[in-house]
Motif scaffolding. Structure first.
Motif, PDB file in Angstrom:
ATOM      1  N   SER A   1       1.706  -3.031  -0.349  1.00 50.07           N
ATOM      2  CA  SER A   1       2.171  -4.353  -0.400  1.00 50.07           C
ATOM      3  C   SER A   1       3.753  -4.418  -0.686  1.00 50.07           C
ATOM      4  O   SER A   1       4.316  -5.347  -1.363  1.00 50.07           O
ATOM      5  CB  SER A   1       1.463  -5.337  -1.263  1.00 50.07           C
TER       6      SER A   1
ATOM      7  N   TYR B   1      -5.035  -2.984   6.327  1.00 51.44           N
ATOM      8  CA  TYR B   1      -5.863  -3.931   5.781  1.00 51.44           C
ATOM      9  C   TYR B   1      -5.725  -5.351   6.872  1.00 51.44           C
ATOM     10  O   TYR B   1      -4.450  -5.537   7.391  1.00 51.44           O
ATOM     11  CB  TYR B   1      -5.551  -4.407   4.512  1.00 51.44           C
TER      12      TYR B   1
ATOM     13  N   TYR C   1     -12.188  -2.270   4.318  1.00 46.06           N
ATOM     14  CA  TYR C   1     -11.274  -2.969   5.621  1.00 46.06           C
ATOM     15  C   TYR C   1     -12.365  -2.863   6.680  1.00 46.06           C
ATOM     16  O   TYR C   1     -11.590  -3.388   7.632  1.00 46.06           O
ATOM     17  CB  TYR C   1     -10.051  -2.130   5.930  1.00 46.06           C
TER      18      TYR C   1
ATOM     19  N   GLU D   1      10.102  -1.213  13.808  1.00 45.95           N
ATOM     20  CA  GLU D   1      11.050  -1.768  12.828  1.00 45.95           C
ATOM     21  C   GLU D   1      10.868  -1.119  11.647  1.00 45.95           C
ATOM     22  O   GLU D   1      11.720  -0.545  10.887  1.00 45.95           O
ATOM     23  CB  GLU D   1      11.044  -3.335  12.744  1.00 45.95           C
TER      24      GLU D   1
END
Ligand code: NAP
Length: 293
Positions: A208, A29, A58, A259
């Protein structure tokens, strides 16, 4: 759902449709434009990501497909080595669903889509209580079932459905949903939806997970991260995957992309898992589907 692993870098869950879906995928997104998408996909493939989450809304399906075609050979990979998710836009809910899904297939241009979701229970332009919404959801699902039967959508599922929407779908569907993708992080533990998914064999998937980047500054998250010598983002993602919940962290930054993939070589203690889960307060960083009829 129990996580399994063929290789340590990309553990997966097995969906009810029989497919293996990686536990970590790249969220896309707000990744827009071929150059930005290309750089993120390159960094993700290098870091071991094998799943990518897109959507018609998107407006990056074409760039994602093109980047993958170009980049897969660089990593000795083929189309079948990656898992692509996309979603039917709310403007195509109902009678335009076939057109919308075929548009996603042609934009991505990857032959088939691994997982295609109804993005939102409502229909763009209709009031939330409009009585046409349930019929539109059913019509969309029937079209997705057709394309699934033709092998164009390997698995089909839904996103942002409430428990009531899930029960409505399960009662009427021919093909059960493989996945429910919703917002999920320590401040939004979604106990009711998780138990509905468990009851019906639907894979519960998080979006999220980083609270759109805001949750990494939470004091408890920061303290757990400091104690286990990991970053706050890794702690948030580990909290989900340790429960067998697939995640889709989004980043446009190659270092952060790497990461965010580093969540399979450490374990959070039961105490830390509980401390994080105790942050649950029903807070949403994204849109709220419970407002939709
Ligand atoms: P998210 O992954 O929770 O957070 C993304 C934000 O965190 C970005 O601003 C990113 O910035 C930052 N970030 C990423 N990694 C970081 C790290 N290691 N350290 C610090 N900051 C970091 O938010 P999201 O994009 O809302 O959700 C992820 C994906 O889930 C989406 O991209 C999408 O694919 C999917 N999603 C689906 C729905 C749905 O309705 N189905 C809704 C929302 C999201 P940088 O890019 O600058 O690194």
């Amino acid at each position: 759902m129990t996580p399994s692993s063929a290789s340590p870098s990309s553990p997966f869950v097995v969906l009810n449709a029989g497919l293996q879906m990686p536990l970590v995928g790249l969220g896309t997104y707000k990744l827009r434009g071929l150059e930005g998408v290309y750089q993120a996909v390159d960094a993700a493939l290098a870091a071991g990501y094998r799943a990518f989450d897109s959507a018609a809304v998107y407006r990056n399906e074409a760039d994602l497909g093109r980047a993958l075609w170009d980049l897969l050979p660089k990593y000795g990979l083929t189309r079948d080595d990656v898992f692509i998710t996309s979603k039917l836009g709310p403007k195509d809910q109902g009678e335009r669903a076939m057109e919308g899904a075929l548009h996603s297939l042609s934009q991505l241009d990857l032959g088939y889509i691994d997982l295609y979701l109804i993005h939102w229970p409502g229909t763009q332009g209709l009031p939330v209580a409009d009585q046409r919404n349930p019929g539109n959801r059913a019509q969309s699902w029937a079209r997705l079932e057709e394309l699934h039967g033709q092998g164009k959508l390997k698995a089909i599922g839904v996103s942002n459905y409430t428990p009531a929407h899930m029960k409505e779908l399960i009662k009427s569907c021919k093909v059960p949903p493989a996945v429910l993708q919703v917002e999920f992080h320590p401040q939004l533990c979604q106990a009711e939806l998780r138990s509905v998914c468990e009851e019906y064999g639907v894979c519960f998937q998080a979006y999220s997970s980083l609270g759109k980047g805001e949750l990494i500054a939470d004091p408890v998250v920061m303290e757990v991260a400091k104690n286990c010598k990991r970053t706050p983002a890794q702690v948030l993602l580990r909290w989900a995957v340790q429960q067998g919940v697939p995640v889709l962290p989004k980043s446009s930054n190659p270092e952060r992309i790497q990461e965010n993939a580093g969540v399979f070589d450490f374990t959070l203690s039961d105490t830390d898992m509980h401390r994080l889960s105790a942050l649950d307060c029903g807070h949403k960083y994204c849109w709220d589907p419970s407002e939709v009829a």
